[in-house]
Design a protein around this motif. Sequence first.
Motif, PDB file in Angstrom:
ATOM      1  N   ARG A  62      61.449  25.292  -8.899  1.00  0.00           N
ATOM      2  CA  ARG A  62      61.824  26.192  -7.813  1.00  0.00           C
ATOM      3  C   ARG A  62      61.601  25.506  -6.461  1.00  0.00           C
ATOM      4  NH1 ARG A  62      58.825  31.462  -5.564  1.00  0.00           N
ATOM      5  NH2 ARG A  62      60.562  32.344  -4.424  1.00  0.00           N
ATOM      6  N   PHE A 139      65.023  29.190  -8.359  1.00  0.00           N
ATOM      7  CA  PHE A 139      63.997  29.422  -9.382  1.00  0.00           C
ATOM      8  C   PHE A 139      63.929  28.186 -10.287  1.00  0.00           C
ATOM      9  CE2 PHE A 139      67.990  31.449 -10.760  1.00  0.00           C
ATOM     10  CZ  PHE A 139      68.238  30.759 -11.940  1.00  0.00           C
ATOM     11  N   SER A 140      62.858  28.100 -11.062  1.00  0.00           N
ATOM     12  CA  SER A 140      62.715  26.974 -11.990  1.00  0.00           C
ATOM     13  C   SER A 140      63.606  27.197 -13.203  1.00  0.00           C
ATOM     14  CB  SER A 140      61.258  26.834 -12.437  1.00  0.00           C
ATOM     15  OG  SER A 140      60.424  26.535 -11.335  1.00  0.00           O
TER      16      SER A 140
END
Length: 324
Positions: A62, A139-140
């Motif tokens: 992220r 986001f990751s």
Amino acid sequence: PQHQPAEERAVTVVAREVKENSVTREISVSGNIEGDRTVKLGFMVGGKISRINPVEGQNISRGQLIATLDDTNYSIAREMADVQVSQATDEYNRLKLMYERNSISESDFKKIDFTLQSAKAQLKLQSKNLADTKLYAPFSGVLLKKLAEPGEIVSAGMPVLVLSDISKVKVNAYIPENQVDQIRMGQEAEVKVNALGESFTGKLTELGAAADLTTRAFTVRIELANPGLKIRPGMIAEVSIPSTRNQSVISVPASAILRTPEGQSYLFVADNGKAFQRNISVGNLYGDEIEIVSGLSAGEKIIVAGQHKLTNGTRISVTDKQAP
């Protein structure tokens, strides 16, 4: 003394009465794995791509910078806006002194005030446009697809990368309409991922409200945790969901079943002191017992030990001792 012929000697066997058992069937379907959320990412402004993350399948954190546009034009626009703010500020300060001395009217002073506010707003806009030439991961996840290349000119909002959050994954599958009433939301399901050779436990989180018009099947979604991030979108999964409806089946010990060289399953039934060969059709495995789909009825006696010594019509001596 002569021995009795082999066919006349009674063979000692163990027999057991066939009963119906209540079992929980499993509904098995194949499905496709998706990330918990998958988004197409694009720039808020248009321009020429100067850099883009090149590796599909790479884990992305992220806030990581994943693509940039050539920012030359946007830098110049912000510099021009900065100059306009400086000019408007100088003019504002000069006219403010004159206004305080009543040398100019209030309306003339308000004009420069509006000009300054407008210049400041323009500077904010140009600063934002310049910042938007850099694309960061919201986001990751894992980078699923790259949709553009360096040097390509893209418009605002055009997707250039596809990012998927795989901290949790979902299996999308279809359940036949005649089995929908046998499952319920929140049920646990076993998910076998063939590519990994592993099984995971998931939970049924979504059930389609309407059947697909062509397949007459309902969409189901099973959610499962993916702590090692081993499960990837696009993998195929085999899903087993326990049916909520118990069913009665006839099952026998697997050891009681024999097979002909051609592969036909059969067993021996005890009747009036003799053993008779009976062809059967087998179904699912339940523990160490196999379901008998056809060829056998509840109440009949089957031979569960000693059957390897028998042929059709052999005389038998039945004992109730359990097979060793």
